[in-house]
Design a protein around this motif. Structure first.
Motif, PDB file in Angstrom:
ATOM      1  N   PHE A 144       0.847  -1.202   0.000  1.00 21.77           N
ATOM      2  CA  PHE A 144       0.000   0.000   0.000  1.00 21.77           C
ATOM      3  C   PHE A 144       0.885   1.257   0.000  1.00 21.77           C
ATOM      4  O   PHE A 144       0.708   2.162  -0.824  1.00 21.77           O
ATOM      5  CB  PHE A 144      -0.904  -0.019   1.240  1.00 21.77           C
ATOM      6  CG  PHE A 144      -1.700   1.240   1.468  1.00 21.77           C
ATOM      7  CD1 PHE A 144      -2.911   1.437   0.836  1.00 21.77           C
ATOM      8  CD2 PHE A 144      -1.228   2.234   2.337  1.00 21.77           C
ATOM      9  CE1 PHE A 144      -3.655   2.605   1.048  1.00 21.77           C
ATOM     10  CE2 PHE A 144      -1.958   3.401   2.561  1.00 21.77           C
ATOM     11  CZ  PHE A 144      -3.173   3.583   1.907  1.00 21.77           C
ATOM     12  N   LYS A 175       1.689   3.983  -3.119  1.00 22.52           N
ATOM     13  CA  LYS A 175       1.375   5.410  -2.947  1.00 22.52           C
ATOM     14  C   LYS A 175       2.603   6.284  -3.199  1.00 22.52           C
ATOM     15  O   LYS A 175       2.513   7.332  -3.836  1.00 22.52           O
ATOM     16  CB  LYS A 175       0.843   5.665  -1.527  1.00 22.52           C
ATOM     17  CG  LYS A 175      -0.615   5.290  -1.354  1.00 22.52           C
ATOM     18  CD  LYS A 175      -1.188   5.863  -0.079  1.00 22.52           C
ATOM     19  CE  LYS A 175      -1.394   7.347  -0.222  1.00 22.52           C
ATOM     20  NZ  LYS A 175      -1.674   8.037   1.031  1.00 22.52           N
ATOM     21  N   PHE A 217      -7.887  -2.873  -1.528  1.00 24.58           N
ATOM     22  CA  PHE A 217      -6.948  -1.820  -1.922  1.00 24.58           C
ATOM     23  C   PHE A 217      -6.951  -1.624  -3.438  1.00 24.58           C
ATOM     24  O   PHE A 217      -7.002  -0.496  -3.935  1.00 24.58           O
ATOM     25  CB  PHE A 217      -5.539  -2.164  -1.416  1.00 24.58           C
ATOM     26  CG  PHE A 217      -4.433  -1.331  -2.004  1.00 24.58           C
ATOM     27  CD1 PHE A 217      -4.504   0.060  -2.008  1.00 24.58           C
ATOM     28  CD2 PHE A 217      -3.301  -1.924  -2.560  1.00 24.58           C
ATOM     29  CE1 PHE A 217      -3.478   0.837  -2.552  1.00 24.58           C
ATOM     30  CE2 PHE A 217      -2.282  -1.160  -3.105  1.00 24.58           C
ATOM     31  CZ  PHE A 217      -2.365   0.222  -3.107  1.00 24.58           C
ATOM     32  N   GLU A 219     -10.242   0.101  -4.567  1.00 25.63           N
ATOM     33  CA  GLU A 219     -10.274   1.515  -4.148  1.00 25.63           C
ATOM     34  C   GLU A 219      -9.269   2.340  -4.956  1.00 25.63           C
ATOM     35  O   GLU A 219      -9.548   3.468  -5.354  1.00 25.63           O
ATOM     36  CB  GLU A 219      -9.983   1.619  -2.646  1.00 25.63           C
ATOM     37  CG  GLU A 219     -10.094   3.014  -2.066  1.00 25.63           C
ATOM     38  CD  GLU A 219     -11.491   3.636  -2.148  1.00 25.63           C
ATOM     39  OE1 GLU A 219     -11.588   4.873  -1.999  1.00 25.63           O
ATOM     40  OE2 GLU A 219     -12.493   2.908  -2.359  1.00 25.63           O
ATOM     41  N   GLU A 276     -12.766   2.042   1.662  1.00 27.87           N
ATOM     42  CA  GLU A 276     -12.421   3.418   2.052  1.00 27.87           C
ATOM     43  C   GLU A 276     -11.894   3.454   3.490  1.00 27.87           C
ATOM     44  O   GLU A 276     -10.912   4.142   3.803  1.00 27.87           O
ATOM     45  CB  GLU A 276     -13.680   4.280   1.950  1.00 27.87           C
ATOM     46  CG  GLU A 276     -13.440   5.638   1.342  1.00 27.87           C
ATOM     47  CD  GLU A 276     -14.764   6.344   1.077  1.00 27.87           C
ATOM     48  OE1 GLU A 276     -15.191   7.090   1.964  1.00 27.87           O
ATOM     49  OE2 GLU A 276     -15.359   6.095   0.009  1.00 27.87           O
ATOM     50  N   TRP A 295      -8.403   2.067   3.616  1.00 28.77           N
ATOM     51  CA  TRP A 295      -7.450   3.055   3.073  1.00 28.77           C
ATOM     52  C   TRP A 295      -7.081   4.066   4.163  1.00 28.77           C
ATOM     53  O   TRP A 295      -5.903   4.330   4.403  1.00 28.77           O
ATOM     54  CB  TRP A 295      -8.073   3.755   1.866  1.00 28.77           C
ATOM     55  CG  TRP A 295      -7.123   4.638   1.106  1.00 28.77           C
ATOM     56  CD1 TRP A 295      -6.612   5.840   1.503  1.00 28.77           C
ATOM     57  CD2 TRP A 295      -6.554   4.364  -0.182  1.00 28.77           C
ATOM     58  NE1 TRP A 295      -5.779   6.348   0.553  1.00 28.77           N
ATOM     59  CE2 TRP A 295      -5.715   5.465  -0.504  1.00 28.77           C
ATOM     60  CE3 TRP A 295      -6.682   3.320  -1.101  1.00 28.77           C
ATOM     61  CZ2 TRP A 295      -5.003   5.537  -1.706  1.00 28.77           C
ATOM     62  CZ3 TRP A 295      -5.971   3.398  -2.306  1.00 28.77           C
ATOM     63  CH2 TRP A 295      -5.147   4.490  -2.596  1.00 28.77           C
ATOM     64  N   GLU A 331      -3.455   4.553   6.141  1.00 27.98           N
ATOM     65  CA  GLU A 331      -2.749   5.841   6.190  1.00 27.98           C
ATOM     66  C   GLU A 331      -2.445   6.253   7.626  1.00 27.98           C
ATOM     67  O   GLU A 331      -1.365   6.764   7.931  1.00 27.98           O
ATOM     68  CB  GLU A 331      -3.569   6.926   5.490  1.00 27.98           C
ATOM     69  CG  GLU A 331      -3.548   6.798   3.980  1.00 27.98           C
ATOM     70  CD  GLU A 331      -4.133   7.992   3.262  1.00 27.98           C
ATOM     71  OE1 GLU A 331      -5.048   8.633   3.830  1.00 27.98           O
ATOM     72  OE2 GLU A 331      -3.695   8.269   2.134  1.00 27.98           O
TER      73      GLU A 331
END
Length: 285
Positions: free
Chosen positions: A116, A120, A174, A177, A267, A270, A274
């Motif tokens: 993830f 990003k 993931f 999304e 969501e 996610w 983070e």
């Protein structure tokens, strides 16, 4: 694949190495991402030799460490102006309960959170490719998975398969999304189930535990090359140009579990991911 830059995680053995060999044969520049330096060097030589492509490089990174991923992506951005294909292949399934360097349950920490964060951090470079592709290696095990937000490390009720299935459901949530967030860009995101593959996953390299079981089952499993087939297809085929947010098996899009299509859950994961990364980063700074 000439002039394409392809990054493959978990490239030192199994499906990762097989993927690197086949994509390098097509003339791409392949970056092999490995955790272990010695095994990485050995795999690099093998990939170069079998593909007859000298344009293959090794870079080291432990996906269980947010700090190492930050350092790795910083170095990658210095050296490359774009990334055409990211194949998040590295996977862990290990007998016994283990933690990442950041203290997370190993399977969730590496299989989901590491990829993830890596994705990003590299997204800007992928967007610079005319046709960027992100490919996440998931598993049919996601069907029995749940995301245990209240106990993500499964301290209260740990089993190997509970942890693995959670991480693989996270891969698919993931992917879907990410595909939604990338709508309208030149980047696609898909995931896949490779099938049952005879690799070193499930073997504890320190103790050798799991070796006998793996050897016993090997005749019934696909080879790593066969298991890598769908990832290679998603990385190289013009058939899937522009196709995004799908789950593939044997080069065909198939349905994943009902839970994996829950947009609210995706969501939430996610945001949750983070927040974990922010927490780790603030602790380390």
């Amino acid at each position: 694949m000439k002039d394409k830059i392809v990054l493959v995680t978990g490239a030192s053995s199994g499906m990762g190495k097989a993927t690197c060999i086949e994509i390098a044969k097509l003339g791409a520049k392949v970056i092999m991402v490995c955790r272990d330096k010695q095994r990485g060097i050995e795999a690099l030589e093998e990939v170069k030799q079998q593909s007859n492509n000298p344009s293959v490089e090794l870079m080291l990174c432990d996906l269980g460490s947010i700090k190492e991923i930050k350092e790795f992506t910083k170095e990658f951005k210095k050296r490359f102006e774009k990334l055409d294909i990211l194949i998040n292949n590295a996977g862990v399934i290990l007998p016994g309960k283990h933690r990442t360097k950041d203290g997370l349950e190993l399977q969730f920490g590496v299989n989901h959170l590491g990829h993830f964060f890596l994705t990003k951090e590299l997204l800007d470079l992928i967007k610079k490719s005319p046709t960027g592709r992100i490919i996440n290696v998931a598993s049919g095990a996601h069907k029995i998975g749940r995301i245990h937000f209240e106990d993500i490390n499964l301290d209260k009720n740990y089993t190997l398969w509970r942890a693995y299935a959670q991480s693989k459901l996270a891969n698919i949530l993931f992917t879907y999304e990410l595909a939604r967030k990338l709508k309208g860009t030149n980047v696609t995101a898909n995931c896949l189930h490779p099938g049952a593959v005879a690799t070193n996953m499930g073997i504890n390299r320190k103790t050798g535990f799991g070796t006998l079981i793996t050897k016993t089952l090997k005749p019934f499993f696909q080879t790593p090359r066969e298991g890598a087939d769908t990832a290679i297809y998603l990385a190289t085929s013009s058939d899937v140009q522009g196709i995004t947010g799908k789950y593939f098996y044997k080069k065909k899009p198939i349905k994943s579990s009902m839970l994996s299509y829950n947009e609210h859950l995706a969501e939430k994961l996610w945001q949750f991911s983070e927040e974990i990364i922010e927490g780790i980063s603030s602790r380390k700074s």
